[in-house]
Design an enzyme around this catalytic site. Structure first.
Site, PDB file in Angstrom:
ATOM      1  N   HIS A   9       9.930 158.274  -2.048  1.00  8.43           N
ATOM      2  CA  HIS A   9       9.318 158.184  -3.389  1.00  8.43           C
ATOM      3  C   HIS A   9      10.401 158.150  -4.478  1.00  8.43           C
ATOM      4  CE1 HIS A   9       5.437 159.146  -5.801  1.00  8.43           C
ATOM      5  NE2 HIS A   9       6.285 158.449  -6.543  1.00  8.43           N
ATOM      6  N   ARG A  63       1.055 154.249  -4.668  1.00 12.44           N
ATOM      7  CA  ARG A  63       0.655 155.554  -4.130  1.00 12.44           C
ATOM      8  C   ARG A  63       0.305 155.387  -2.653  1.00 12.44           C
ATOM      9  NH1 ARG A  63       2.850 157.354  -7.902  1.00 12.44           N
ATOM     10  NH2 ARG A  63       2.016 158.619  -9.599  1.00 12.44           N
TER      11      ARG A  63
HETATM   12  N1  LIG Z   1       6.830 154.987  -6.626  1.00 12.76           N
HETATM   13  C1  LIG Z   1       7.181 155.398  -7.819  1.00 12.76           C
HETATM   14  O1  LIG Z   1       8.262 155.968  -7.978  1.00 12.76           O
HETATM   15  C2  LIG Z   1       6.280 155.103  -8.991  1.00 12.76           C
HETATM   16  C3  LIG Z   1       6.788 155.285 -10.286  1.00 12.76           C
HETATM   17  C4  LIG Z   1       5.983 154.961 -11.370  1.00 12.76           C
HETATM   18  C5  LIG Z   1       4.702 154.479 -11.164  1.00 12.76           C
HETATM   19  N2  LIG Z   1       4.234 154.311  -9.908  1.00 12.76           N
HETATM   20  C6  LIG Z   1       2.867 153.771  -9.684  1.00 12.76           C
HETATM   21  O2  LIG Z   1       2.753 152.521 -10.345  1.00 12.76           O
HETATM   22  C7  LIG Z   1       1.453 152.430 -10.919  1.00 12.76           C
HETATM   23  C8  LIG Z   1       1.411 151.368 -11.999  1.00 12.76           C
HETATM   24  O3  LIG Z   1       2.094 151.786 -13.162  1.00 12.76           O
HETATM   25  P1  LIG Z   1       2.008 150.954 -14.532  1.00 12.76           P
HETATM   26  O4  LIG Z   1       2.724 151.741 -15.563  1.00 12.76           O
HETATM   27  O5  LIG Z   1       2.417 149.552 -14.292  1.00 12.76           O
HETATM   28  O6  LIG Z   1       0.410 151.003 -14.777  1.00 12.76           O
HETATM   29  P2  LIG Z   1      -0.468 150.149 -15.803  1.00 12.76           P
HETATM   30  O7  LIG Z   1       0.388 149.636 -16.918  1.00 12.76           O
HETATM   31  O8  LIG Z   1      -1.647 150.989 -16.136  1.00 12.76           O
HETATM   32  O9  LIG Z   1      -0.942 148.876 -14.968  1.00 12.76           O
HETATM   33  C9  LIG Z   1      -1.910 148.947 -13.982  1.00 12.76           C
HETATM   34  C10 LIG Z   1      -2.257 147.542 -13.509  1.00 12.76           C
HETATM   35  O10 LIG Z   1      -3.129 147.644 -12.386  1.00 12.76           O
HETATM   36  C11 LIG Z   1      -4.297 146.856 -12.656  1.00 12.76           C
HETATM   37  N3  LIG Z   1      -5.488 147.444 -12.036  1.00 12.76           N
HETATM   38  C12 LIG Z   1      -6.017 148.680 -12.204  1.00 12.76           C
HETATM   39  N4  LIG Z   1      -7.150 148.820 -11.491  1.00 12.76           N
HETATM   40  C13 LIG Z   1      -7.343 147.637 -10.857  1.00 12.76           C
HETATM   41  C14 LIG Z   1      -8.340 147.162  -9.989  1.00 12.76           C
HETATM   42  N5  LIG Z   1      -9.382 147.908  -9.612  1.00 12.76           N
HETATM   43  N6  LIG Z   1      -8.225 145.906  -9.526  1.00 12.76           N
HETATM   44  C15 LIG Z   1      -7.192 145.107  -9.913  1.00 12.76           C
HETATM   45  N7  LIG Z   1      -6.204 145.506 -10.742  1.00 12.76           N
HETATM   46  C16 LIG Z   1      -6.285 146.763 -11.205  1.00 12.76           C
HETATM   47  C17 LIG Z   1      -4.449 146.854 -14.155  1.00 12.76           C
HETATM   48  O11 LIG Z   1      -5.291 145.789 -14.535  1.00 12.76           O
HETATM   49  P3  LIG Z   1      -5.543 145.438 -16.076  1.00 12.76           P
HETATM   50  O12 LIG Z   1      -4.259 144.724 -16.504  1.00 12.76           O
HETATM   51  O13 LIG Z   1      -6.710 144.558 -16.089  1.00 12.76           O
HETATM   52  O14 LIG Z   1      -5.735 146.750 -16.798  1.00 12.76           O
HETATM   53  C18 LIG Z   1      -2.983 146.716 -14.590  1.00 12.76           C
HETATM   54  O15 LIG Z   1      -2.586 145.376 -14.528  1.00 12.76           O
HETATM   55  C19 LIG Z   1       1.194 153.863 -11.395  1.00 12.76           C
HETATM   56  O16 LIG Z   1      -0.177 154.120 -11.569  1.00 12.76           O
HETATM   57  C20 LIG Z   1       1.788 154.678 -10.273  1.00 12.76           C
HETATM   58  O17 LIG Z   1       0.796 154.917  -9.283  1.00 12.76           O
HETATM   59  C21 LIG Z   1       5.001 154.621  -8.817  1.00 12.76           C
END
Ligand SMILES: NC(=O)c1ccc[n+]([C@@H]2O[C@H](COP(=O)([O-])OP(=O)(O)OC[C@H]3O[C@@H](n4cnc5c(N)ncnc54)[C@H](OP(=O)(O)O)[C@@H]3O)[C@@H](O)[C@H]2O)c1
Length: 306
Positions: A269, A221
């Protein structure tokens, strides 16, 4: 069963038809103010009014992996917020990040510029061992991305909130692990959710800790990155470049300096798009599971913010 659908900027008909096809018997409609109470809502950037009016919802399904647009709203008690889990996004994300890593490491951007002038010249190969890739966020997307990059023999590190074990990836966690993670990282990839803890996480102080010649790939983001701090570190020469797919304001305004900065590559994006068929199938599967009283994955912890 009644399902409401709401999105801005996407033609709703193919989505409505898709849900009707996957869930025959369900009444599926585009949300309008004053709509009759529904059991489920499938949304992208909904207005607060939808949540305020719909008092009988069992779950709200977000048409994306990141739920920051929804956690900003006042979310009704007792309603599950469910995000997309992968649904075809992790392979796109791995493709996008690998491409950005290869382009920088192999200097394809330089070759492109030189080819435009019919210049035939080799560049000295970079040492892979000196281009450690660090992935912040080891969730559904981050873990896949880290492993995809590791397959090309780059040293790969990962950082998450709680300790993780990802084969082929040296894992760090929590505040305590961040300093060492950053110091050992040269190409930083952000795949964190946007929460109060992760907002502005890429700033002058953290980006200064990257190994010299650092490179930033932000596919999470826009608000994870402090724009002016990135520009200052690129201009001072501490950072070598950045590939940015997400921005504080989207579309990125034409006057924003990122567009014209010679060390920044901008994409709109698009690193991992929500795929319609995969998303409809996943959400329909979860609705059916909920109707049977079974647990489902992807339920957001509203306290944690992701
Ligand atoms: N650009 C695009 O087109 C696009 C598309 C899809 C998603 N995204 C972005 O990608 C993000 C991740 O997606 P996902 O499905 O992989 O999410 P996810 O499965 O919820 O994984 C989030 C990861 O971030 C870690 N995390 C969260 N808060 C943290 C903190 N304070 N300090 C350190 N690590 C932290 C979590 O740690 P834990 O393992 O300990 O829970 C987990 O490993 C989404 O939230 C979105 O913003 C972007």
């Amino acid at each position: 069963m009644r399902i409401l659908f709401f999105t801005e900027g996407t033609r709703p008909e193919p989505w409505l038809d898709g849900f009707r096809c996957e869930l025959p018997g369900a009444q599926v409609e585009f949300w309008q103010p004053g709509a009759a109470p529904a059991d489920y809502a499938v949304v992208w950037h909904p207005p607060q009014q939808l949540l305020d009016e719909q008092r009988e919802l069992k779950a709200v399904f977000n048409m994306g992996a990141g739920v920051d647009a929804l956690t900003k709203l006042k979310f009704p008690d007792g309603v599950a917020l469910v995000r997309l889990e992968d649904a075809g996004m992790s392979v796109q994300m791995a493709e996008f990040v690998c491409h950005a890593v290869f382009r920088h490491f192999r200097e394809f951007d330089v070759y492109e510029r030189e080819a435009a002038h019919a210049k035939w010249a080799f560049r000295r190969p970079n040492r892979r061992s000196e281009f450690t890739v660090g992935v912040m966020g080891l969730g559904v997307l981050g873990a896949t991305v880290a492993q995809a990059v590791a397959r090309f023999d780059y040293p790969v590190l990962g950082w998450s909130r709680s300790p993780r074990d990802v084969p082929g990836v040296r894992c760090y966690s929590g505040e305590a692990g961040l300093r060492d993670f950053l110091a050992a990282t040269r190409i930083l990839v952000c795949l964190l959710p946007l929460t109060s803890q992760t907002e502005n996480i890429m700033n002058r102080e953290t980006l200064s800790r990257l190994a010299p010649g650092g490179y930033v790939i932000n596919v999470a983001r826009g608000a994870h990155l402090v724009d002016e701090d990135l520009i200052a570190l690129l201009d001072s020469g501490h950072l070598a470049g950045a590939t940015l797919d997400v921005f504080r304001t989207e579309p990125l305004p034409p006057e924003h300096p990122f567009w014209r900065h010679p060390k920044i590559t901008v994409t709109p994006h698009t690193s991992a798009r929500t795929l319609r068929d995969e998303s409809i199938a996943q959400i329909a599967r979860k609705i059916l599971a909920m109707e049977r009283g079974e647990p489902i994955g992807g339920v957001v912890d509203l306290e944690r913010g992701y």
